[in-house]
Design an enzyme around this catalytic site. Structure first.
Site, PDB file in Angstrom:
ATOM      1  N   HIS A  47       0.804  -1.218   0.000  1.00 45.48           N
ATOM      2  CA  HIS A  47       0.000   0.000   0.000  1.00 45.48           C
ATOM      3  C   HIS A  47       0.843   1.278   0.000  1.00 45.48           C
ATOM      4  O   HIS A  47       0.281   2.375  -0.027  1.00 45.48           O
ATOM      5  CB  HIS A  47      -0.936   0.007   1.214  1.00 45.48           C
ATOM      6  CG  HIS A  47      -2.050  -0.992   1.117  1.00 45.48           C
ATOM      7  ND1 HIS A  47      -1.916  -2.294   1.518  1.00 45.48           N
ATOM      8  CD2 HIS A  47      -3.326  -0.867   0.658  1.00 45.48           C
ATOM      9  CE1 HIS A  47      -3.050  -2.938   1.322  1.00 45.48           C
ATOM     10  NE2 HIS A  47      -3.928  -2.093   0.804  1.00 45.48           N
ATOM     11  N   HIS A  54      -2.860  -5.736  -6.057  1.00 44.38           N
ATOM     12  CA  HIS A  54      -3.068  -6.945  -5.259  1.00 44.38           C
ATOM     13  C   HIS A  54      -4.543  -7.314  -5.219  1.00 44.38           C
ATOM     14  O   HIS A  54      -5.425  -6.514  -5.534  1.00 44.38           O
ATOM     15  CB  HIS A  54      -2.534  -6.748  -3.834  1.00 44.38           C
ATOM     16  CG  HIS A  54      -3.146  -5.594  -3.108  1.00 44.38           C
ATOM     17  ND1 HIS A  54      -2.652  -4.305  -3.211  1.00 44.38           N
ATOM     18  CD2 HIS A  54      -4.201  -5.515  -2.264  1.00 44.38           C
ATOM     19  CE1 HIS A  54      -3.386  -3.491  -2.472  1.00 44.38           C
ATOM     20  NE2 HIS A  54      -4.336  -4.204  -1.884  1.00 44.38           N
ATOM     21  N   CYS A  89     -14.766  -5.603   3.789  1.00 48.20           N
ATOM     22  CA  CYS A  89     -13.783  -5.666   2.717  1.00 48.20           C
ATOM     23  C   CYS A  89     -12.457  -6.129   3.303  1.00 48.20           C
ATOM     24  O   CYS A  89     -12.245  -6.068   4.514  1.00 48.20           O
ATOM     25  CB  CYS A  89     -13.627  -4.330   2.000  1.00 48.20           C
ATOM     26  SG  CYS A  89     -13.168  -2.958   3.066  1.00 48.20           S
ATOM     27  N   HIS A  91      -8.583  -8.599   2.230  1.00 50.98           N
ATOM     28  CA  HIS A  91      -7.672  -9.261   1.301  1.00 50.98           C
ATOM     29  C   HIS A  91      -7.630 -10.761   1.589  1.00 50.98           C
ATOM     30  O   HIS A  91      -7.493 -11.146   2.754  1.00 50.98           O
ATOM     31  CB  HIS A  91      -6.255  -8.704   1.440  1.00 50.98           C
ATOM     32  CG  HIS A  91      -6.186  -7.212   1.372  1.00 50.98           C
ATOM     33  ND1 HIS A  91      -6.263  -6.412   2.508  1.00 50.98           N
ATOM     34  CD2 HIS A  91      -6.060  -6.370   0.322  1.00 50.98           C
ATOM     35  CE1 HIS A  91      -6.176  -5.141   2.136  1.00 50.98           C
ATOM     36  NE2 HIS A  91      -6.057  -5.085   0.827  1.00 50.98           N
ATOM     37  N   GLU A 109     -15.523 -10.000  11.362  1.00 48.63           N
ATOM     38  CA  GLU A 109     -15.816  -8.598  11.647  1.00 48.63           C
ATOM     39  C   GLU A 109     -17.216  -8.377  12.211  1.00 48.63           C
ATOM     40  O   GLU A 109     -17.414  -7.538  13.093  1.00 48.63           O
ATOM     41  CB  GLU A 109     -15.642  -7.751  10.377  1.00 48.63           C
ATOM     42  CG  GLU A 109     -14.208  -7.641   9.897  1.00 48.63           C
ATOM     43  CD  GLU A 109     -14.047  -6.612   8.798  1.00 48.63           C
ATOM     44  OE1 GLU A 109     -14.994  -5.834   8.552  1.00 48.63           O
ATOM     45  OE2 GLU A 109     -12.963  -6.577   8.179  1.00 48.63           O
ATOM     46  N   GLU A 136      -4.457   2.428  -2.631  1.00 50.53           N
ATOM     47  CA  GLU A 136      -5.180   1.185  -2.905  1.00 50.53           C
ATOM     48  C   GLU A 136      -5.083   0.875  -4.393  1.00 50.53           C
ATOM     49  O   GLU A 136      -5.786   1.456  -5.210  1.00 50.53           O
ATOM     50  CB  GLU A 136      -6.657   1.327  -2.498  1.00 50.53           C
ATOM     51  CG  GLU A 136      -6.890   1.370  -1.013  1.00 50.53           C
ATOM     52  CD  GLU A 136      -6.720   0.022  -0.326  1.00 50.53           C
ATOM     53  OE1 GLU A 136      -6.268  -0.935  -0.990  1.00 50.53           O
ATOM     54  OE2 GLU A 136      -7.027  -0.079   0.868  1.00 50.53           O
ATOM     55  N   GLU A 138      -5.921  -2.089  -6.349  1.00 51.74           N
ATOM     56  CA  GLU A 138      -6.582  -3.361  -6.067  1.00 51.74           C
ATOM     57  C   GLU A 138      -7.320  -3.939  -7.275  1.00 51.74           C
ATOM     58  O   GLU A 138      -7.908  -3.216  -8.078  1.00 51.74           O
ATOM     59  CB  GLU A 138      -7.561  -3.202  -4.902  1.00 51.74           C
ATOM     60  CG  GLU A 138      -6.843  -2.918  -3.591  1.00 51.74           C
ATOM     61  CD  GLU A 138      -7.734  -3.003  -2.382  1.00 51.74           C
ATOM     62  OE1 GLU A 138      -7.226  -3.344  -1.302  1.00 51.74           O
ATOM     63  OE2 GLU A 138      -8.938  -2.727  -2.507  1.00 51.74           O
ATOM     64  N   TRP A 181     -12.533   4.041  -1.686  1.00 48.13           N
ATOM     65  CA  TRP A 181     -12.939   3.044  -2.674  1.00 48.13           C
ATOM     66  C   TRP A 181     -14.444   2.778  -2.690  1.00 48.13           C
ATOM     67  O   TRP A 181     -14.940   2.073  -3.564  1.00 48.13           O
ATOM     68  CB  TRP A 181     -12.202   1.731  -2.422  1.00 48.13           C
ATOM     69  CG  TRP A 181     -12.497   1.125  -1.063  1.00 48.13           C
ATOM     70  CD1 TRP A 181     -13.529   0.301  -0.722  1.00 48.13           C
ATOM     71  CD2 TRP A 181     -11.746   1.326   0.136  1.00 48.13           C
ATOM     72  NE1 TRP A 181     -13.475  -0.021   0.622  1.00 48.13           N
ATOM     73  CE2 TRP A 181     -12.392   0.586   1.167  1.00 48.13           C
ATOM     74  CE3 TRP A 181     -10.578   2.045   0.442  1.00 48.13           C
ATOM     75  CZ2 TRP A 181     -11.909   0.562   2.487  1.00 48.13           C
ATOM     76  CZ3 TRP A 181     -10.113   2.021   1.765  1.00 48.13           C
ATOM     77  CH2 TRP A 181     -10.764   1.280   2.757  1.00 48.13           C
TER      78      TRP A 181
END
Length: 203
Positions: A47, A54, A89, A91, A109, A136, A138, A181
């Site tokens: 980042h 990624h 959200c 990864h 979460e 970001e 992504e 985002w």
């Protein structure tokens, strides 16, 4: 070899302490413009400007009234703390399927399992975060679904939640800070959202 949740890593921390006290970095899966895996990188390094492309995922869950579940990211997050964003959200671990990662992080979460979770395409973006200076870059896998259980947010990840109609989202978005985002992933997911909720819901 995939990194598993047993390592105790969370999406909010660039590194975690192992039982021996050493910091173990979180690794991300690097991809090319077609989404093909080309390697791995430590999360914080990926980042740093200009960012390394990624794999990521974004989840949008709706209740039976067609309202979107939003979360406000906890103030302790090192990236985009205290801003509103989509339901979940994060990864995938290297080698982990995006669908599995989306279900895992939703449980971690929000303390719930969606009653339905479906793929909603992908979107590629480049969003700098003015507050942190992080970027970001992504290749984001999108998921939409339904939630019937009562959320039980992890306070280390989530500061607040809200179920919103399209009109309420527009008002909140105009008044409160959102993740860089958010609108990109929401707009990309809209066709699947409308199929899920029905066009009468207004999404």
């Amino acid at each position: 070899m995939p990194i598993t949740p047993a390592n105790g890593q969370t999406a909010g921390d660039p590194a975690v302490s192992t039982p021996g006290g050493a910091a173990e970095p979180i690794m991300l899966e690097l991809v090319d413009e077609d989404g093909t895996t080309i390697g791995t990188a430590e999360k914080l390094a990926a980042h740093q400007p200009p960012g390394q492309l990624h794999r990521a995922f974004s989840v949008f869950l709706f209740d039976e009234k067609g309202r979107l579940l939003l979360q406000r990211r906890a103030l302790g997050k090192y990236h985009s703390p205290g801003v509103w964003s989509n339901t979940c959200c994060g990864h995938p671990y290297p080698g982990e399927a995006p669908f599995a990662a989306a279900a895992r992080r939703t449980a971690e979460e929000l303390g719930l399992a969606p009653s339905l979770l479906a793929e909603a395409g992908t979107v590629r973006y480049n969003h700098p975060d003015p507050a942190s200076g992080l970027v970001e870059q992504e290749y984001n896998h999108l998921f939409v679904g339904l939630v019937r259980a009562e959320p039980a947010p992890d306070p280390e990840e989530i500061g607040e939640i809200a179920f919103v109609t399209p009109e309420e989202l527009a008002e909140r978005h105009a008044e409160a800070p959102f993740s860089a985002w958010f609108m990109t992933v929401l707009d990309a997911a809209r066709p699947a959202v409308r199929e899920l909720t029905g066009r009468s819901a207004g999404w």
